[in-house]
Design an enzyme around this catalytic site. Structure first.
Site, PDB file in Angstrom:
ATOM      1  N   SER A 197    -102.671  48.709 -61.018  1.00 21.07           N
ATOM      2  CA  SER A 197    -101.224  48.499 -60.951  1.00 21.07           C
ATOM      3  C   SER A 197    -100.547  48.740 -62.293  1.00 21.07           C
ATOM      4  O   SER A 197    -100.584  49.831 -62.839  1.00 21.07           O
ATOM      5  CB  SER A 197    -100.945  47.094 -60.412  1.00 21.07           C
ATOM      6  OG  SER A 197     -99.590  46.908 -60.132  1.00 21.07           O
TER       7      SER A 197
ATOM      8  N   ASP B   7     -94.154  51.361 -61.311  1.00 19.57           N
ATOM      9  CA  ASP B   7     -95.324  51.026 -62.122  1.00 19.57           C
ATOM     10  C   ASP B   7     -96.454  52.002 -61.789  1.00 19.57           C
ATOM     11  O   ASP B   7     -96.252  52.984 -61.078  1.00 19.57           O
ATOM     12  CB  ASP B   7     -95.747  49.571 -61.913  1.00 19.57           C
ATOM     13  CG  ASP B   7     -96.269  49.301 -60.511  1.00 19.57           C
ATOM     14  OD1 ASP B   7     -95.909  50.057 -59.590  1.00 19.57           O
ATOM     15  OD2 ASP B   7     -97.017  48.323 -60.321  1.00 19.57           O
TER      16      ASP B   7
ATOM     17  N   ASP C  79     -99.025  52.184 -59.862  1.00 20.30           N
ATOM     18  CA  ASP C  79     -99.368  52.565 -58.489  1.00 20.30           C
ATOM     19  C   ASP C  79     -98.148  52.601 -57.580  1.00 20.30           C
ATOM     20  O   ASP C  79     -98.276  52.749 -56.364  1.00 20.30           O
ATOM     21  CB  ASP C  79    -100.453  51.651 -57.919  1.00 20.30           C
ATOM     22  CG  ASP C  79     -99.985  50.219 -57.710  1.00 20.30           C
ATOM     23  OD1 ASP C  79     -99.022  49.792 -58.384  1.00 20.30           O
ATOM     24  OD2 ASP C  79    -100.583  49.515 -56.873  1.00 20.30           O
TER      25      ASP C  79
ATOM     26  N   ASP D 134     -95.921  50.470 -56.474  1.00 16.39           N
ATOM     27  CA  ASP D 134     -95.575  49.478 -55.467  1.00 16.39           C
ATOM     28  C   ASP D 134     -94.532  48.483 -55.972  1.00 16.39           C
ATOM     29  O   ASP D 134     -94.177  47.538 -55.267  1.00 16.39           O
ATOM     30  CB  ASP D 134     -96.822  48.737 -54.964  1.00 16.39           C
ATOM     31  CG  ASP D 134     -97.492  47.878 -56.032  1.00 16.39           C
ATOM     32  OD1 ASP D 134     -97.103  47.962 -57.212  1.00 16.39           O
ATOM     33  OD2 ASP D 134     -98.430  47.126 -55.681  1.00 16.39           O
TER      34      ASP D 134
END
Length: 446
Positions: free
Chosen positions: A102, A241, A243, A245
């Site tokens: 993440s 960010d 990834d 999400d």
């Protein structure tokens, strides 16, 4: 059984240090594959990743584990976490895997698992997989070993799905948008989606090299975006960010807009359109008291959960809500996605901007947040929150804030720190309360 490997968002750690090793990744593939081999059909797992250097290693180890127990593997390459959730469901896969840490630096990595319905695994499923990691896992017969293949158009499929969440009667023509992809998983898909809808796009954080993911860019380091929006004369800035999400927005003046303001905007628009479900929204204990007061004034409820978007989603599903998220930027809009999706949430913000015809600074400022302060206290061992002196100071602080503020103190789910957050109507009181508690925790942890 206690959780050894799985945290609040899958398995995460520093690469090549336990548990984030190739050895364990292969074992996770074997265990998860075995757990989800149900029925007599040919079983399939889809795998996506962000742009970390270690993604190659973890991906290959997972592929080895899944194929060893007889699961076929479909590899997407770099793609956002919500794309994996979406495609796992649409491709009728038995399991989806995202390799990402993440918003963490490149030297960390993680493994997130999604079920065939596109939702993150339940605690029960994770515990069963954990138990298998300590056991000998039977391998498939030689003729039943799984096959692996790459799908090259996964990003295109996701872009199409994302664009379908945007109102069909609107376009982004005339909007100048700076989008910061954090040198991460959305570096191709997010700029393309905005451009295809008509926006003039200035893309930054789109040159990943394996080690620059989240490095002074993206939703956790928005300074570059702030500067870029102002210097480019853009109407709005979008920060994702690693990834993709989570979402943070910057208005035309370079001011940061956090997840609380975004949730307030989207929930309000849904309510006026008659599409809001659940009578409000779901957020965590970290969301600002100002959001709660704003929603109450609009006849909407705020339901709080513990920190972690998985807990937000669980409550959304239980209560029939279609808007939820975290102050940090995880936005879950269940009409369009089964997990947090920064690009989908950004398109809802952009739709509101287009419909209003007003500057982003006016549209995005939904309420005045109350003073809030969060500090972290690192500790090396023990349970400082169980120390009597710490309990006494916390009790005093709660009594002082009673009726005018909130106190949230919790251990991090991903690192050895205690997070101390207070908010209230008086900034000086909030600061004093947090400092006193942090001092007490630090002394107890010494």
């Amino acid at each position: 059984m206690s959780r050894t490997y799985f945290g609040t968002d899958g398995i995460r750690g520093r690469t090549n240090q336990w548990p984030m090793t190739a050895e364990l990744a292969m074992k996770v593939g074997m265990a998860a594959g075995k757990h989800f081999k149900r029925g007599t059909h040919r079983h399939r797992v889809v795998i996506g990743k962000d742009t970390r250097l270690s993604g190659y290693m973890v991906e290959n180890a997972l592929v080895a584990g899944f194929t060893a127990v007889g699961m076929d593997v479909v590899q997407f390459g770099p793609i956002p976490t919500p794309a994996v959730a979406l495609l796992a469901h649409s491709m009728r896969a038995d399991l989806g895997v995202m390799i990402s840490a993440s918003h963490n630096p490149y030297f960390d990595n993680g493994i997130k698992l999604f079920g065939p319905d596109g939702y993150k695994l339940s605690d029960e499923d994770e515990m069963k997989i954990e138990a298998m990691l300590e056991q000998e896992i039977p391998l498939a017969a030689s003729q039943d070993i799984g096959r692996a293949r790459r799908v090259e158009d996964a990003r295109g499929r996701y872009i199409h799905a994302v664009k379908s969440s945007f109102p069909a009667d609107l376009r982004l023509d005339g909007l100048k948008i700076v989008v910061d992809c954090a040198n991460g998983a959305a570096y191709q898909v997010a700029p393309s989606a905005f451009w295809e809808l008509g926006a003039e796009v200035v893309a930054i954080g789109v040159t990943p090299n394996g080690i620059n993911i989240n490095d002074r860019c993206g939703s956790t380091a928005p300074q570059l975006l702030q500067e870029s929006v102002v210097s480019a004369g853009a109407d709005i800035g979008i920060a994702l960010d690693g990834d993709a999400d989570r979402l943070i927005v910057v208005d035309e003046h370079g001011a940061i807009v956090d997840g609380d303001q975004i949730m307030a905007l989207i929930a309000g628009n849904f309510a006026r359109a008659g599409t809001l479900r659940g009578g409000g929204l779901v957020a965590t204990v970290m969301s600002n008291l100002g959001l709660e007061r704003f929603l109450s004034g609009q006849g909407m409820a705020l339901e709080r959960t513990k920190v972690g978007d998985r807990y937000v989603l669980e409550r959304m599903r239980e209560g029939g809500f279609n808007v939820g998220g975290e102050q940090s930027g995880h936005m879950i809009l269940s009409d369009y996605a089964t997990t947090g999706d920064g690009t989908v949430a950004a398109l809802q913000v952009l739709a509101a901007l287009v419909r209003s015809g007003k500057p982003a600074s006016e549209v995005l400022h939904q309420f005045d947040p109350v003073p809030q302060l969060l500090k972290n206290v690192r500790f090396s061992g023990g349970k400082p929150l169980e120390h009597e002196d710490v309990k006494r100071v916390i009790a005093q602080a709660e009594a002082e804030l009673n009726g005018s503020g909130r106190l949230v103190i919790r251990p991090s789910g991903t690192e050895p720190v205690i997070r101390v957050m207070a908010e209230g109507d008086r900034e000086d009181q909030v600061k004093d309360v947090v400092e006193r508690i942090c001092d007490a925790v630090a002394k107890a942890a010494a």
